[in-house]
Each structure stands twice: as structure tokens, then as C-alpha cells.
Design a protein around this motif. Sequence first.
Motif, short mmCIF file in Angstrom:
data_model
loop_
_atom_site.label_atom_id
_atom_site.label_comp_id
_atom_site.label_asym_id
_atom_site.label_seq_id
_atom_site.Cartn_x
_atom_site.Cartn_y
_atom_site.Cartn_z
N HIS A 1 -4.42 -22.10 -35.03
CA HIS A 1 -5.39 -21.64 -36.04
C HIS A 1 -5.42 -22.67 -37.16
O HIS A 1 -4.40 -22.96 -37.77
CB HIS A 1 -5.01 -20.26 -36.58
CG HIS A 1 -6.13 -19.59 -37.33
ND1 HIS A 1 -6.73 -20.17 -38.43
CD2 HIS A 1 -6.77 -18.42 -37.12
CE1 HIS A 1 -7.68 -19.37 -38.87
NE2 HIS A 1 -7.72 -18.29 -38.08
N LEU A 2 -6.60 -23.21 -37.43
CA LEU A 2 -6.74 -24.34 -38.35
C LEU A 2 -7.17 -23.93 -39.75
O LEU A 2 -7.78 -24.72 -40.46
CB LEU A 2 -7.70 -25.36 -37.73
CG LEU A 2 -7.18 -25.93 -36.41
CD1 LEU A 2 -8.28 -26.67 -35.66
CD2 LEU A 2 -5.97 -26.83 -36.64
N GLY B 1 3.15 -16.13 -26.96
CA GLY B 1 3.58 -17.53 -27.05
C GLY B 1 3.51 -18.06 -28.48
O GLY B 1 3.22 -17.32 -29.43
N PRO B 2 3.73 -19.36 -28.64
CA PRO B 2 3.70 -19.96 -29.98
C PRO B 2 2.32 -19.92 -30.62
O PRO B 2 1.29 -20.04 -29.93
CB PRO B 2 4.15 -21.40 -29.75
CG PRO B 2 4.21 -21.62 -28.29
CD PRO B 2 4.06 -20.32 -27.60
N VAL B 3 2.32 -19.72 -31.94
CA VAL B 3 1.10 -19.78 -32.74
C VAL B 3 1.33 -20.81 -33.84
O VAL B 3 2.29 -20.69 -34.61
CB VAL B 3 0.75 -18.41 -33.36
CG1 VAL B 3 -0.49 -18.51 -34.24
CG2 VAL B 3 0.55 -17.35 -32.27
N TYR B 4 0.50 -21.83 -33.86
CA TYR B 4 0.58 -22.88 -34.89
C TYR B 4 -0.54 -22.63 -35.88
O TYR B 4 -1.70 -22.49 -35.50
CB TYR B 4 0.41 -24.26 -34.26
CG TYR B 4 1.39 -24.57 -33.16
CD1 TYR B 4 2.67 -25.04 -33.46
CD2 TYR B 4 1.05 -24.38 -31.83
CE1 TYR B 4 3.57 -25.32 -32.44
CE2 TYR B 4 1.96 -24.65 -30.81
CZ TYR B 4 3.21 -25.13 -31.12
OH TYR B 4 4.11 -25.40 -30.12
N MET B 5 -0.17 -22.55 -37.18
CA MET B 5 -1.16 -22.28 -38.22
C MET B 5 -1.00 -23.26 -39.37
O MET B 5 0.12 -23.63 -39.71
CB MET B 5 -0.97 -20.88 -38.79
CG MET B 5 -1.41 -19.76 -37.91
SD MET B 5 -1.23 -18.18 -38.76
CE MET B 5 0.38 -17.69 -38.17
N VAL B 6 -2.12 -23.64 -39.95
CA VAL B 6 -2.11 -24.40 -41.19
C VAL B 6 -3.02 -23.69 -42.18
O VAL B 6 -3.97 -23.01 -41.77
CB VAL B 6 -2.59 -25.87 -40.98
CG1 VAL B 6 -1.57 -26.65 -40.17
CG2 VAL B 6 -3.96 -25.94 -40.34
N LEU C 1 0.42 -29.74 -40.12
CA LEU C 1 1.54 -29.84 -39.18
C LEU C 1 1.30 -31.02 -38.24
O LEU C 1 0.16 -31.26 -37.84
CB LEU C 1 1.65 -28.58 -38.32
CG LEU C 1 2.10 -27.28 -38.94
CD1 LEU C 1 1.99 -26.15 -37.93
CD2 LEU C 1 3.54 -27.40 -39.42
N GLU C 2 2.38 -31.68 -37.88
CA GLU C 2 2.34 -32.67 -36.81
C GLU C 2 3.16 -32.08 -35.67
O GLU C 2 4.33 -31.73 -35.86
CB GLU C 2 2.94 -34.00 -37.26
CG GLU C 2 2.11 -34.72 -38.29
CD GLU C 2 2.68 -36.08 -38.68
OE1 GLU C 2 3.60 -36.58 -37.99
OE2 GLU C 2 2.21 -36.63 -39.69
N ILE C 3 2.53 -31.92 -34.51
CA ILE C 3 3.22 -31.37 -33.35
C ILE C 3 3.05 -32.32 -32.16
O ILE C 3 2.22 -33.23 -32.21
CB ILE C 3 2.71 -29.95 -32.99
CG1 ILE C 3 1.23 -29.97 -32.59
CG2 ILE C 3 2.96 -28.98 -34.14
CD1 ILE C 3 0.71 -28.64 -32.04
#
Length: 158
Positions: free
Chosen positions: A32-33, A49-54, A66-68
Motif C-alpha cells: 500500500h503506497l 502474508g506480509p503487508v508493506y505500507m508507506v 521503505l526499501e525492500i
Amino acid sequence: MQRILIVSDTHKRLGNLYEALEKEGSVDAMIHLGDLEGDENIVNEMIPGPVYMVPGNNDSQAPRELEIQLAGKNVLLTHGHYYYVSLDLQTIRQEGIARGMDIVMFGHTHRPVIQVEDEITLINPGSISYPRQQDGKCTYIIMEISDSGEFTFELKSV
């Protein structure tokens, strides 16, 4: 095969996100951006599962980006407003290249972008709640990573 749902700019309106998840079935992760406006905890619980948010320009949580790593690729997640993406993509493109990113994902404009170049790939899923492109469709992107590490991006609408 790994499937990742990429969304942005829900602005406290999660109905279409639930619909996209139902339509897509199982996804391995979600990105989610930004511009969740307080719905971070709800979104974080939507998939197992994983949720990446900024955070977006209407959010306050940190860090601002985030840098992934995904399948050996360096990926920058940012909302995009710090890189003037409403004007053009040159600043965010140059920043991504300077930081050694393979893919830069951003939101903010509410308009989808899938721009695959030799040097870098720029991805914006548009807005799943408040689109601004001419066709007015609420959009998201499904990113698939094959077992051999190939990335594909498909723009979809609800």
C-alpha cells in the motif's frame, strides 16, 4: 509464482480494496503506497502474508518510505509527493537510479503508471478509491514474480 497486490490512495474508503482481494483470491503479499488516513491496522490484517505500507501526504506514520528486496530486485516504496510526481516522473526516476533501485513504486497522482525501462521500472497502481485518469476506473496492480525471477505487472480495475 508469487502474486503481490499493489494499491494506493484508499483515503478511508476500503470497499474496493476488499472487492479486489475477493476478485484476486489468494495473494502472497500486499503493498500500500500511502494515504490510508488511519486505516493502517485494518489494511495490515486483510491478508495473512506480509503487508508493506508507506505513509502518504495525508498520513503521519513513519518511515516515509521503505526499501525492500523482492526476488533479488531492489524496490523503493514511497508515496511520491516528495518527488513531485504530479508534475512529471523525472525526479523519482533519477532518485531511484541514484539509489540503485530496480523498481520504484509510488502513488499520490491517482493515475496508474507501468513504465518498464532498461534502467528502472516505475509503478503506480493509481487509486483504488478516487481515480483521476480519464476513464475514471478504480485501479490496482497485480505483480507476479515467476519462479525464475521474472516480474510482470498487470493493471486491473474494480
